[in-house]
Scaffold this motif. Structure first.
Motif, short mmCIF file in Angstrom:
data_model
loop_
_atom_site.label_atom_id
_atom_site.label_comp_id
_atom_site.label_asym_id
_atom_site.label_seq_id
_atom_site.Cartn_x
_atom_site.Cartn_y
_atom_site.Cartn_z
N GLY A 4 0.01 -11.56 7.44
CA GLY A 4 -1.08 -11.00 7.02
C GLY A 4 -1.52 -9.98 7.96
N ASP A 5 -1.35 -10.25 9.20
CA ASP A 5 -1.67 -9.32 10.37
C ASP A 5 -0.63 -8.10 10.29
OD1 ASP A 5 -3.51 -11.11 11.31
OD2 ASP A 5 -2.43 -11.74 12.78
N ILE A 6 0.72 -8.39 9.97
CA ILE A 6 1.68 -7.34 9.85
C ILE A 6 1.30 -6.44 8.72
CG2 ILE A 6 3.96 -6.78 9.30
CD1 ILE A 6 4.78 -9.48 10.69
N THR A 7 0.98 -7.01 7.63
CA THR A 7 0.35 -6.07 6.24
C THR A 7 -0.86 -5.40 6.91
OG1 THR A 7 1.47 -7.63 4.83
CG2 THR A 7 -0.10 -6.18 3.91
N ARG A 8 -1.67 -5.75 7.41
CA ARG A 8 -3.03 -5.31 7.93
C ARG A 8 -2.55 -3.97 8.95
NH1 ARG A 8 -5.32 -8.98 9.98
NH2 ARG A 8 -5.64 -10.21 8.15
N ALA A 9 -1.63 -4.36 9.92
CA ALA A 9 -1.33 -3.26 10.74
C ALA A 9 -0.56 -2.06 10.17
CB ALA A 9 -0.53 -3.91 11.77
N ILE A 10 0.13 -2.47 9.30
CA ILE A 10 0.89 -1.47 8.39
C ILE A 10 -0.05 -0.43 7.58
CG2 ILE A 10 2.51 -1.06 6.57
CD1 ILE A 10 3.97 -3.49 7.48
N ARG A 11 -0.98 -1.25 7.09
CA ARG A 11 -1.99 -0.37 5.93
C ARG A 11 -2.73 0.56 6.97
NH1 ARG A 11 -3.73 -2.43 0.91
NH2 ARG A 11 -2.10 -4.00 0.37
N ASN A 12 -3.44 0.08 8.09
CA ASN A 12 -4.11 0.80 9.04
C ASN A 12 -3.40 2.00 9.48
OD1 ASN A 12 -6.16 -0.82 8.75
ND2 ASN A 12 -5.68 -1.85 10.75
N ALA A 13 -1.80 1.62 9.97
CA ALA A 13 -1.14 2.71 10.34
C ALA A 13 -0.83 3.69 9.11
CB ALA A 13 0.52 2.20 10.67
N VAL A 14 -0.64 3.38 8.01
CA VAL A 14 -0.71 4.26 6.85
C VAL A 14 -2.00 5.39 6.77
CG1 VAL A 14 -0.54 4.65 4.38
CG2 VAL A 14 1.00 2.98 5.41
N MET A 15 -2.94 4.72 6.92
CA MET A 15 -4.23 5.36 6.60
C MET A 15 -4.35 6.49 7.79
SD MET A 15 -5.50 4.44 3.81
CE MET A 15 -7.31 5.04 3.84
N ASN A 16 -4.11 5.95 9.09
CA ASN A 16 -4.18 6.99 10.32
C ASN A 16 -3.02 7.97 10.01
OD1 ASN A 16 -6.41 6.12 12.07
ND2 ASN A 16 -5.42 4.15 11.82
N GLU A 17 -1.88 7.51 9.75
CA GLU A 17 -0.91 8.61 9.82
C GLU A 17 -1.19 9.89 8.61
OE1 GLU A 17 2.38 9.40 11.18
OE2 GLU A 17 1.68 8.08 12.57
N LEU A 18 -1.65 9.30 7.54
CA LEU A 18 -2.26 10.26 6.59
C LEU A 18 -3.05 10.97 7.13
CD1 LEU A 18 -2.54 7.86 3.06
CD2 LEU A 18 -1.05 10.00 3.64
N ALA A 19 -4.10 10.44 7.61
CA ALA A 19 -5.22 11.47 8.22
C ALA A 19 -4.42 12.41 9.21
CB ALA A 19 -6.32 10.51 8.93
N GLU A 20 -3.63 12.00 10.15
CA GLU A 20 -2.97 12.92 11.14
C GLU A 20 -1.91 13.94 10.49
OE1 GLU A 20 -1.64 11.07 14.55
OE2 GLU A 20 -3.43 9.92 14.86
N VAL A 31 5.16 5.17 10.38
CA VAL A 31 4.06 4.29 9.93
C VAL A 31 4.79 3.04 10.74
CG1 VAL A 31 3.47 2.56 8.27
CG2 VAL A 31 3.64 5.15 7.97
N ALA A 32 6.14 2.66 10.74
CA ALA A 32 6.47 1.47 11.33
C ALA A 32 6.22 1.35 12.98
CB ALA A 32 7.98 1.26 10.86
N VAL A 53 1.91 4.21 -0.25
CA VAL A 53 0.86 4.95 -0.27
C VAL A 53 -0.09 4.91 -1.50
CG1 VAL A 53 -0.01 7.50 -0.26
CG2 VAL A 53 1.74 6.91 1.45
N LEU A 54 0.43 4.71 -2.73
CA LEU A 54 -0.32 4.58 -3.77
C LEU A 54 -1.05 3.22 -3.88
CD1 LEU A 54 2.00 5.95 -6.64
CD2 LEU A 54 -0.25 7.17 -5.57
N GLN A 89 -17.67 11.17 5.32
CA GLN A 89 -17.71 11.86 6.56
C GLN A 89 -16.84 11.14 7.30
OE1 GLN A 89 -21.82 13.93 7.72
NE2 GLN A 89 -22.39 12.48 5.95
N HIS A 90 -16.46 9.77 6.98
CA HIS A 90 -15.65 9.17 7.99
C HIS A 90 -14.28 10.02 8.36
CE1 HIS A 90 -12.74 5.90 9.33
NE2 HIS A 90 -13.74 5.31 9.63
N ARG A 91 -14.09 9.93 9.69
CA ARG A 91 -12.88 10.62 10.30
C ARG A 91 -11.58 10.62 9.27
NH1 ARG A 91 -8.50 9.71 13.08
NH2 ARG A 91 -8.93 7.27 12.97
N ILE A 92 -11.28 9.35 9.16
CA ILE A 92 -9.91 9.22 8.17
C ILE A 92 -10.14 9.65 6.62
CG2 ILE A 92 -8.59 7.54 7.12
CD1 ILE A 92 -8.79 5.92 9.90
N ALA A 93 -11.32 9.52 6.32
CA ALA A 93 -11.68 9.83 4.88
C ALA A 93 -11.71 11.19 4.77
CB ALA A 93 -12.79 9.20 4.09
N SER A 94 -12.48 11.98 5.51
CA SER A 94 -12.57 13.53 5.60
C SER A 94 -11.27 14.26 5.78
CB SER A 94 -13.55 14.01 6.62
OG SER A 94 -12.93 13.79 7.77
#
Length: 187
Positions: A4-20, A31-32, A53-54, A89-94
């Motif tokens: 579960g921690d690995i999946t959570r880490a990947i999900r967070n990485a995807v969101m941060n990569e998408l934002a950047e 992402v990895a 991503v979807l 207005q959240h940094r990632i969402a914006s």
């Protein structure tokens, strides 16, 4: 790391990569690397970038906003607009939202997934918000929940994602007054 921690880490990485870097430049390798896992950990969960991503974005988009019941339509509306504007207005969402909207115009699968995730949520918000207001006699029976949600979210999205102008408490107050007047005038 636990599964579960690995999946959570990947999900967070995807969101941060998408934002950047945006969808177009996002890679499974990046992402990895950001998640601190091997590429195989990502490929065990998703077979490709689009699928990954979807699933992650539709999960985030489909999360329900806590629906206020302050006892009045004006109070509910003010609280809802504040919650939504803070989320937008959240940094990632914006960063992610405008990029995915552009990508949705080019990739029908992204458009379909986002529409499905958002539609169910928006319908629930509209039904509850308008339903409560009609039950309390604050809005006329027959007020269209879909139109109400469009009127509420449209100006917030426009101001934050398109015009890129900040939203403060004074703006939210004026918006709430205008929305209330518009929904009353609709009948």
């Amino acid at each position: 790391m636990l599964r579960g921690d690995i999946t959570r880490a990947i999900r967070n990485a995807v969101m941060n990569e998408l934002a950047e870097v945006g969808y177009g430049r996002l890679s499974i390798e990046a992402v990895a690397r950001r998640a601190g896992v091997g590429k195989t950990a990502v490929y065990r969960r998703w077979s490709n970038k689009l699928e990954m991503v979807l699933e992650i974005v539709s999960d985030v988009a489909g999360r329900s906003v806590p629906m206020p019941d302050t006892g009045s339509f004006a109070g509910d509306l003010q609280l809802l607009t504040m919650i939504v504007s803070k989320a937008l207005q959240h940094r990632i969402a914006s960063q992610i939202i405008p990029d995915l909207m552009a990508e949705a115009a080019r990739t029908p699968k992204i458009a379909e997934t986002l529409q499905a995730a958002l539609h169910t949520h928006q319908q629930a918000v509209g039904d509850q918000l308008v339903g409560q207001a009609v039950a309390r006699g604050e809005l006329p029976a027959g007020t269209d929940p879909d139109v109400a949600v469009d009127l509420i979210l449209g100006p917030l999205y426009w101001r934050l994602a398109v015009a890129r102008r900040p939203i403060d408490d004074e703006y939210l107050e004026r918006l709430t007054e205008a929305l209330t007047a518009a929904l009353h005038a609709g009948h």
